[in-house]
Motif scaffolding. Sequence first.
Motif, PDB file in Angstrom:
ATOM      1  N   THR A  50       0.859  -1.274  -0.049  1.00 22.78           N
ATOM      2  CA  THR A  50      -0.064   0.088  -0.168  1.00 22.78           C
ATOM      3  C   THR A  50       0.833   1.122   0.102  1.00 22.78           C
ATOM      4  O   THR A  50       0.561   2.286  -0.631  1.00 22.78           O
ATOM      5  N   VAL A  51       1.874   1.203   0.821  1.00 24.18           N
ATOM      6  CA  VAL A  51       2.918   2.464   0.900  1.00 24.18           C
ATOM      7  C   VAL A  51       3.483   2.468  -0.452  1.00 24.18           C
ATOM      8  O   VAL A  51       3.673   3.885  -0.935  1.00 24.18           O
ATOM      9  N   GLU A  52       3.900   1.393  -1.066  1.00 22.86           N
ATOM     10  CA  GLU A  52       4.631   1.416  -2.519  1.00 22.86           C
ATOM     11  C   GLU A  52       3.714   2.170  -3.330  1.00 22.86           C
ATOM     12  O   GLU A  52       4.063   3.024  -4.168  1.00 22.86           O
ATOM     13  N   ARG A  53       2.253   1.690  -3.353  1.00 26.93           N
ATOM     14  CA  ARG A  53       1.378   2.267  -4.393  1.00 26.93           C
ATOM     15  C   ARG A  53       1.178   3.521  -4.134  1.00 26.93           C
ATOM     16  O   ARG A  53       0.931   4.499  -5.063  1.00 26.93           O
ATOM     17  N   LEU A  54       1.107   3.984  -2.996  1.00 27.28           N
ATOM     18  CA  LEU A  54       0.580   5.349  -2.729  1.00 27.28           C
ATOM     19  C   LEU A  54       1.900   6.298  -3.032  1.00 27.28           C
ATOM     20  O   LEU A  54       1.684   7.551  -3.523  1.00 27.28           O
ATOM     21  N   MET A  55       2.933   5.923  -2.705  1.00 31.18           N
ATOM     22  CA  MET A  55       4.195   6.720  -3.008  1.00 31.18           C
ATOM     23  C   MET A  55       4.268   6.870  -4.714  1.00 31.18           C
ATOM     24  O   MET A  55       4.745   7.953  -5.076  1.00 31.18           O
ATOM     25  N   ARG A  56       3.940   5.800  -5.287  1.00 33.85           N
ATOM     26  CA  ARG A  56       4.129   5.753  -6.761  1.00 33.85           C
ATOM     27  C   ARG A  56       2.803   6.625  -7.190  1.00 33.85           C
ATOM     28  O   ARG A  56       3.226   7.521  -8.060  1.00 33.85           O
ATOM     29  N   ASP A  57       1.817   6.665  -6.704  1.00 37.06           N
ATOM     30  CA  ASP A  57       0.787   7.813  -7.050  1.00 37.06           C
ATOM     31  C   ASP A  57       1.023   9.123  -6.854  1.00 37.06           C
ATOM     32  O   ASP A  57       0.815   9.970  -7.555  1.00 37.06           O
ATOM     33  N   LEU A  58       1.791   9.468  -5.705  1.00 44.51           N
ATOM     34  CA  LEU A  58       2.225  10.673  -5.245  1.00 44.51           C
ATOM     35  C   LEU A  58       3.472  11.196  -5.804  1.00 44.51           C
ATOM     36  O   LEU A  58       3.796  12.413  -5.977  1.00 44.51           O
ATOM     37  N   GLY A  59       4.177  10.133  -6.793  1.00 49.14           N
ATOM     38  CA  GLY A  59       5.381  10.587  -7.312  1.00 49.14           C
ATOM     39  C   GLY A  59       6.588  10.735  -6.144  1.00 49.14           C
ATOM     40  O   GLY A  59       7.460  11.223  -6.792  1.00 49.14           O
ATOM     41  N   LEU A  60       6.572  10.132  -5.307  1.00 46.92           N
ATOM     42  CA  LEU A  60       7.756  10.085  -4.325  1.00 46.92           C
ATOM     43  C   LEU A  60       8.523   8.916  -4.472  1.00 46.92           C
ATOM     44  O   LEU A  60       8.102   7.766  -4.787  1.00 46.92           O
ATOM     45  N   GLN A  61       9.830   9.190  -4.525  1.00 40.79           N
ATOM     46  CA  GLN A  61      10.750   8.070  -4.782  1.00 40.79           C
ATOM     47  C   GLN A  61      11.848   8.435  -3.587  1.00 40.79           C
ATOM     48  O   GLN A  61      12.166   9.478  -3.393  1.00 40.79           O
ATOM     49  N   GLY A  62      12.395   7.173  -3.106  1.00 40.11           N
ATOM     50  CA  GLY A  62      13.651   7.334  -2.350  1.00 40.11           C
ATOM     51  C   GLY A  62      14.838   7.719  -2.928  1.00 40.11           C
ATOM     52  O   GLY A  62      15.207   7.506  -4.233  1.00 40.11           O
ATOM     53  N   ALA A  63      15.879   8.091  -2.190  1.00 43.93           N
ATOM     54  CA  ALA A  63      17.377   8.177  -2.905  1.00 43.93           C
ATOM     55  C   ALA A  63      17.821   6.869  -3.235  1.00 43.93           C
ATOM     56  O   ALA A  63      17.513   5.665  -2.536  1.00 43.93           O
ATOM     57  N   VAL A  64      18.684   6.825  -4.243  1.00 44.55           N
ATOM     58  CA  VAL A  64      19.124   5.751  -4.876  1.00 44.55           C
ATOM     59  C   VAL A  64      20.786   5.690  -4.799  1.00 44.55           C
ATOM     60  O   VAL A  64      21.408   6.817  -5.166  1.00 44.55           O
ATOM     61  N   ARG A  65      21.399   4.969  -4.160  1.00 40.26           N
ATOM     62  CA  ARG A  65      22.786   4.746  -3.841  1.00 40.26           C
ATOM     63  C   ARG A  65      23.400   4.610  -4.942  1.00 40.26           C
ATOM     64  O   ARG A  65      23.077   3.530  -5.954  1.00 40.26           O
ATOM     65  N   GLY A  66      24.817   5.268  -5.195  1.00 38.29           N
ATOM     66  CA  GLY A  66      25.670   4.514  -6.328  1.00 38.29           C
ATOM     67  C   GLY A  66      25.423   5.521  -7.589  1.00 38.29           C
ATOM     68  O   GLY A  66      24.267   6.101  -7.605  1.00 38.29           O
ATOM     69  N   GLN A  67      26.067   5.095  -8.461  1.00 35.39           N
ATOM     70  CA  GLN A  67      25.821   5.826  -9.870  1.00 35.39           C
ATOM     71  C   GLN A  67      25.310   4.966 -10.743  1.00 35.39           C
ATOM     72  O   GLN A  67      25.323   3.661 -10.606  1.00 35.39           O
ATOM     73  N   ARG A  68      24.517   5.471 -11.768  1.00 36.96           N
ATOM     74  CA  ARG A  68      23.862   4.696 -12.701  1.00 36.96           C
ATOM     75  C   ARG A  68      24.886   4.075 -13.680  1.00 36.96           C
ATOM     76  O   ARG A  68      25.804   4.588 -14.072  1.00 36.96           O
ATOM     77  N   VAL A  69      24.711   2.736 -13.915  1.00 38.76           N
ATOM     78  CA  VAL A  69      25.718   2.066 -14.888  1.00 38.76           C
ATOM     79  C   VAL A  69      25.330   2.393 -16.310  1.00 38.76           C
ATOM     80  O   VAL A  69      24.170   2.247 -16.858  1.00 38.76           O
TER      81      VAL A  69
END
Length: 150
Positions: free
Chosen positions: A86-105
């Motif tokens: 439910t938290v995942e769905r609500l965050m997706r609906d709200l456009g919220l995203q956590g920080a992602v560690r590392g650099q993009r490959v």
Amino acid sequence: MVAFIDEHRDEYGVEPTCTVRPIAPSTYYEHKARERGPDRAPARVRRNAQLRGEVRRVWDENFRVYGAKKVWRQLNREALAVARCTVERLMRDLGLQGAVRGQRVKTTLASEALACPADRVNRDFAVSRPNALWVADLTYGVPSLRRHPG
């Protein structure tokens, strides 16, 4: 769909419009009733509205770096029982995203200076006999040679 029915309601009526559109008249009337009185909304919709505020609050309080798992854990620590999905769905609906560690490959480094290989078949993969056209795939440096069906 409801907006379309609202536009043509005076001219054609609700029920005749619903017979040619994929919506039941009861669905239309329920939607309009919920617009007038939000208390008619289902329990899940009301709970989601409350949880959206809590999810946003936890995410903001933690410098906007928490992902769904950490937001979910924090909400449960605060005695607000909620499922992680439910938290995942609500965050997706709200456009919220956590920080992602590392650099993009980066797997491909395209250069404008390099010439593209010649298209020797001019994107025409039609063949008149078997074994007439072979296609090679050099993606990621792993060659795989396969015969084009024809």
